[in-house]
Design an enzyme around this catalytic site. Structure first.
Site, short mmCIF file in Angstrom:
data_model
loop_
_atom_site.label_atom_id
_atom_site.label_comp_id
_atom_site.label_asym_id
_atom_site.label_seq_id
_atom_site.Cartn_x
_atom_site.Cartn_y
_atom_site.Cartn_z
N HIS A 219 -4.39 -2.40 -6.95
CA HIS A 219 -5.63 -1.79 -6.47
C HIS A 219 -5.50 -0.28 -6.58
O HIS A 219 -4.40 0.25 -6.57
CB HIS A 219 -5.94 -2.26 -5.05
CG HIS A 219 -6.51 -3.66 -5.06
ND1 HIS A 219 -7.66 -4.00 -4.43
CD2 HIS A 219 -6.07 -4.78 -5.69
CE1 HIS A 219 -7.91 -5.28 -4.64
NE2 HIS A 219 -6.95 -5.78 -5.40
N GLU B 164 -15.47 -5.45 -0.92
CA GLU B 164 -15.35 -4.78 0.38
C GLU B 164 -16.42 -3.72 0.61
O GLU B 164 -16.70 -3.36 1.75
CB GLU B 164 -13.95 -4.19 0.56
CG GLU B 164 -13.63 -2.97 -0.30
CD GLU B 164 -13.21 -3.32 -1.71
OE1 GLU B 164 -13.36 -4.49 -2.12
OE2 GLU B 164 -12.73 -2.42 -2.42
N GLU C 139 0.86 -1.17 0.00
CA GLU C 139 0.00 0.00 0.00
C GLU C 139 0.91 1.24 0.00
O GLU C 139 1.85 1.31 0.79
CB GLU C 139 -0.92 0.01 1.23
CG GLU C 139 -1.78 1.25 1.37
CD GLU C 139 -2.64 1.54 0.14
OE1 GLU C 139 -3.36 0.62 -0.31
OE2 GLU C 139 -2.57 2.66 -0.40
#
Lengths: 683, 683
Positions: A455, A480, A377
């Site tokens: 992502h 999600e 991330e």
């Protein structure tokens, strides 16, 4: 058709008509394109079976501080080519793909000034077309900046479209809207529409590299123009000669399913540049992830930290036992403390938290025949990530980490860039700056034999053909969204729209397979499907890397439906669409690339349906066992989502199955060749 | 679902809820019906997969000069039944038909007055439902008159519908309109619509006997009510106890093709009442007819009289040579002189014009193995026709005439009736008076072993199940509309709408197969299709009696495409729909009832299309020769209608054919099992 065009020309011009009008048709004469210059401006128009699909539409560029490429053009030469080749995907939704087109390349020139030259190449396929510009090497031109791309797409009527807006804060993560064109002002691609006459059109682009992403902006009635995501300084493209733009693409089909089995986007990309890619291996994975979205675990360290050595070992054991290739662990590395969306520069991609034995777990995974998926991330802080790329990927390679999942959580225009003067600028996720970054990660990863799953990505434009380690992306509302928030999650129709919009661009890491559809701590949230539908998504949503996204406890508690997730592959010999209605329902069958098995997934929206599935795709003369996972007689996504029936029956290719899908439901079937014992048992 | 209903009741009533609410679902729990009494008024509502399709809708009758059956009701008893049987059609579009329903019969009573009793029977199928009223024998009631049927159909939204208006002057002969319900005010049935969610609904009626035809009238937003065609005196039904109304029907399907393969209308009719019907034989015919529409011949005697002995012998010879069963000759009998639309009483159904050797031709036909089709145009003068029926049919039977084509050319309300006082009244084509007449003809014909083909008919409601000599009807704009008039004929989309509207009621004598698509004397008129499309209509339009409608010279001049018309049967083992989009395109395959051959017909509207036809319907493991009649590469109904390609190829059931249909085009294929020699030749 030719007659009409000539007539039109005749009215507008008094000189040399034929030299200024060029036509090219697809190999089967399905799609026809005309290109011509009117008053010095280049235009193209498109017909299909002689009927207009795109009315005369402008082409060209506005450049910064130099002569624009927008007018005073004449055609200096043109070239034609026919191409027909069948190529093999190293992995994908279909193994062998035919690339069959007629090509027209037109060279244009302005009488004077710099730059003065521009080329356009059109490729006409029976299922659509693509065209790209080239601003070639020419005297006095080296670097230049594009202020606007003038490409127009003038549709013929107020078609109904499925779309999400461009320049919206949450990137691609919106529910699709279904409106007439007149209510769709600035949209992302793929931008899919249906004419009142039942023709399906999807606009997108192919081979997006070192150029901004193209949105489409409505300029008048049903005409759109290319709207390139700009740099923070207002320019759109920072280019050098020779610039080749991405292909502007249009897929055309008489039924919605034909969009799904059109490989035009891939065909317009360059062949594999990585050479031997036997290290690229599609597969399924599990991970420490869904529990964070439900609030049982946290990404950051603390009493509920998910990425612990112990948890990870449990997931490795599970993956190994049930045949999953990868284990994703989120929140394992330094940087998650505090507000990481604001402080993405804190992320360290090599250093684990103390409660996570990175090397030990990587070794344990290897010993168990699985691999860890490196989670990266960035919070959108791409300069920080780029600085660490080589070191991190070298480490991962050494540890046997074969895939990474990258993340760029932040608002649409939040990518920090330090400019030449040392000032911080904010760039769009979808601008040229970020396109360059996404590509850099893929190429660096390839050097280390690492597969990439992005992502918050740049949209897919088929680059996986050229860089086969570019596996999958998010780039839409995934599973999600059902876990949290106050707006009710993804409605049942969401995944009946994605295959005709987002998924036309390429694979999606949707993270399906939730078995615990309701959450005791969150009565306002739930997964808005039946249980059988969760299985069907493994077939209806294509991804070479598919997650079994639920917590492993929920799979262990439901071994019967879990069997389907264990069985279903992620690499296919062939894909066919049996039923398709955008936003309503979809049935897809796919053949396993490594066996004779076929898999069927069928889904519906809020309306229950009966769909017919003729089994003509099965091998003639063979008996198959159909392992059927279908909605129970009283299933309903709202009132009774867990009602599932799991049965077996003998079938052959002359049969037609009636699929009974509950409201918000679905059906999944594995077809495997029957053994003699099966035939006895099931007769 | 039950919960919602009970809640509603709880708000409205304070007494005995459960006794007043009855529910019944289809065998597969696809369709659910609720019936209840609210404030004394009977209502029903329908759900499908738990979602509302028909909102609470009123039921009942207004009677003349006695107590109406509209309110103060209570449920006195109810009965349930489950039925599941497969029956065999003597001829048809499918041989074996499953009739599988759950039935609920409700008995209602008013506390006092006459009449006081009314029963309603609901039959729930997985593909729709039907319900009928019974006004049973009861004290003090014998004859009565219905002033209005109150049955409502409250749709849930402003669905898009395909419709023609009711009470319009030209009966059923209009182009279908495609509008939201809010623009469809009073419509004929079948009335077909599509919800925004992709559910297809078609409203119609079954088993219409001794009752007026039902139109539907919009009363508010999306609610329609039964609008019965009235008698000239304003009453709607002249009835006696026990009156059973026709079934009010609703067909429901998730795809348009499912409407075509729904046999609900037939299932709601009574079984065959005629016993041995081996004398009923479907087949093709030619005739002296199209030349009249083009003005080359006339119906009435004179220099261009079509029905001459010589012409008819030519047609008999042709029919015999090429395997047609029947020869239609129009204008053979007295009555065509002058204005026969005004003077239908002049028609004599036994006496030929002098230039037509009726008996000699009938004998000649018999000797050649074919039969004459008795043409009975009435001009709507049905009393004149009824007076002659027995004599005429006796004569026909004696002469070996096995079929009649009747005609009722006149305006919508032009059926003359002499009432009890001797006054002439004008009745509707679609009222009870005329319904009785049409039925009388069928029953009288059956006595003489004569098949009936009605033009300007009452609509089909499936009575062919009960009276299998009721073969085919017109009842829509047929091919002749392309021959004349100033409004351009039937546009290409016309026959892509008929199968989902008019043809849902039953077979249609469309009279296809025109080979000379343009007319040298009439440049403003033409047949608005390609040549291949004319062949495809033999499969897409179902009729047990199909005409090869063109002049025989045009067939003799085009033997290659004519081969398809020779081959194609009119009696089928099975019917399947491969592609269907109302008003856009349609692909149907049908299996010959008397061989292993299959036939495919595919058509499109003004838009060219590529449609996929998977051949899974063929027998597994067999090789077939596909005899393909398709549009040429440059075919286009406007600019190049005659471009046809006729080819052969070897196929099997694992293959998928891509059908390339030109604008306004079509494709016809015969599949026959391949011989060894075929396999060698075509490999």
């Amino acid at each position: 058709m030719r007659k009409t065009i000539l007539l039109l020309m005749f009215v507008s011009f008094s000189f040399s008509l034929s030299a200024q009008t060029l036509e090219v048709a697809s190999p089967g004469n399905i799609v026809q394109l005309s290109f011509y210059i009117r008053d010095g401006v280049p235009y193209y128009s498109i017909k299909r079976f002689g009927r207009e699909v795109i009315k005369p539409s402008r082409m060209g560029f506005i450049l910064k501080d130099m002569q624009s490429l927008d007018k005073d053009f004449r055609i200096t030469s043109s070239a034609r080519n026919h191409f027909d080749e069948t190529w093999t995907q190293p992995w994908g939704e279909k193994k062998d793909i035919r690339n069959n087109y007629n090509e027209l390349t037109v060279k244009l020139e302005r009488p004077s000034g710099t730059p003065s030259k521009m080329n356009i190449t059109f490729r006409l396929y029976d299922d659509g077309l693509g065209f790209r510009y080239e601003i070639p090497e020419q005297e006095g031109l080296k670097k230049f900046e594009v202020m606007d791309e003038l490409t127009e797409f003038a549709f013929t009527d107020d078609h109904m479209a499925w779309w999400i807006g461009a320049f919206w804060p949450n990137r691609y993560e919106y529910l699709y809207r279904h409106t007439p064109l007149s209510k769709a002002d600035t949209v992302q691609t793929p931008f899919t529409m249906e004419t009142s006459d039942g023709l399906f059109i999807s606009m997108h682009e192919a081979a997006l590299m070192d150029y901004p992403s193209m949105a489409l902006k409505r300029t008048e009635s049903f005409t759109y123009k290319a709207e390139l995501y700009p740099w923070s300084d207002g320019t759109r493209v920072k280019a050098e000669v020779s610039l080749k733009t991405p292909w502007r693409t249009m897929q055309l089909s008489d039924d919605a399913g034909g969009l799904i089995t059109s490989y035009l986007i891939l065909n317009l990309n360059e062949p594999n540049k990585l050479g031997d890619v036997s290290w690229v291996q599609p597969g399924k994975y599990v991970g420490i992830w869904w529990a964070m979205h439900l609030g049982y675990y946290t990404w950051n360290p603390g009493p509920k930290h998910g990425a612990t050595t112990e948890n990870t070992r449990r997931y490795i054991d599970f993956a190994s036992k049930y045949g999953f290739r990868g284990v994703l662990v989120e929140g394992w590395n330094l940087g998650w403390d505090g507000d990481w969306v604001k402080n993405g520069d804190q992320f360290n991609f090599s250093t684990p938290y103390p409660d996570y034995d990175f090397k030990g777990l990587a070794d344990y995974a290897k010993q168990k025949g699985v691999y860890l998926i490196g989670h990266n991330e960035t919070g959108g802080a791409i300069m920080n990530y780029e600085r660490q790329l080589t070191d991190a990927f070298s480490l991962y390679e050494k540890l046997g980490i074969k895939a990474i999942k990258t993340g760029y959580v932040n608002w649409g225009r939040s990518i920090k860039r330090i400019d030449e003067e040392g000032n911080a600028q904010l760039e769009w996720h979808h601008g040229q700056y970020t396109v360059r970054h996404y590509q850099k990660v893929v190429e660096e990863a390839a050097k280390h034999h690492i597969m990439v799953d992005v992502h918050e990505p740049i949209k897919d434009t088929g680059l996986r053909r050229t860089f086969p380690n570019m596996m999958s992306r998010e780039g839409a509302r995934g599973e999600e969204y059902d876990a949290w928030g106050s707006e009710g999650g993804n409605p049942p129709e969401h995944t009946t729209i994605l295959p005709f919009t987002r998924l036309l661009s390429g694979p999606m890491d949707f993270t399906p397979g939730i078995f615990a559809l309701t959450f005791k701590d969150r009565p306002a949230n739930r997964v808005n499907t039946t249980l059988a539908r969760q299985l069907a998504h493994y077939v209806t949503i294509y991804s070479p890397l598919h997650m079994a996204a639920d917590m492993i406890e929920n799979y262990e508690a439901n071994p019967k439906p879990f069997k389907f997730i264990q069985d279903v592959p992620t690499d296919w010999q062939d894909t066919r669409v049996l039923n398709a209605s955008i936003g309503n329902y979809l049935t897809i069958v796919r053949q396993d690339r490594n066996s004779r098995d076929w898999y069927l997934g069928s889904i519906t929206d809020e309306q229950g349906r009966i769909l017919e599935a003729p089994l003509g795709f099965l091998e003639a003369g063979e008996k198959y066992v159909a392992e059927i996972y279908c909605d129970g007689q009283n299933a309903d996504w709202r009132t009774n989502p867990y009602d599932i029936e799991i049965t077996e029956m003998l079938v052959d290719n002359s049969m037609t199955l009636s699929l009974r899908l509950a409201a918000g439901g679905g059906e999944a079937i594995r077809f495997r060749p029957a053994t003699e014992e099966d035939v006895k048992r099931l007769k």
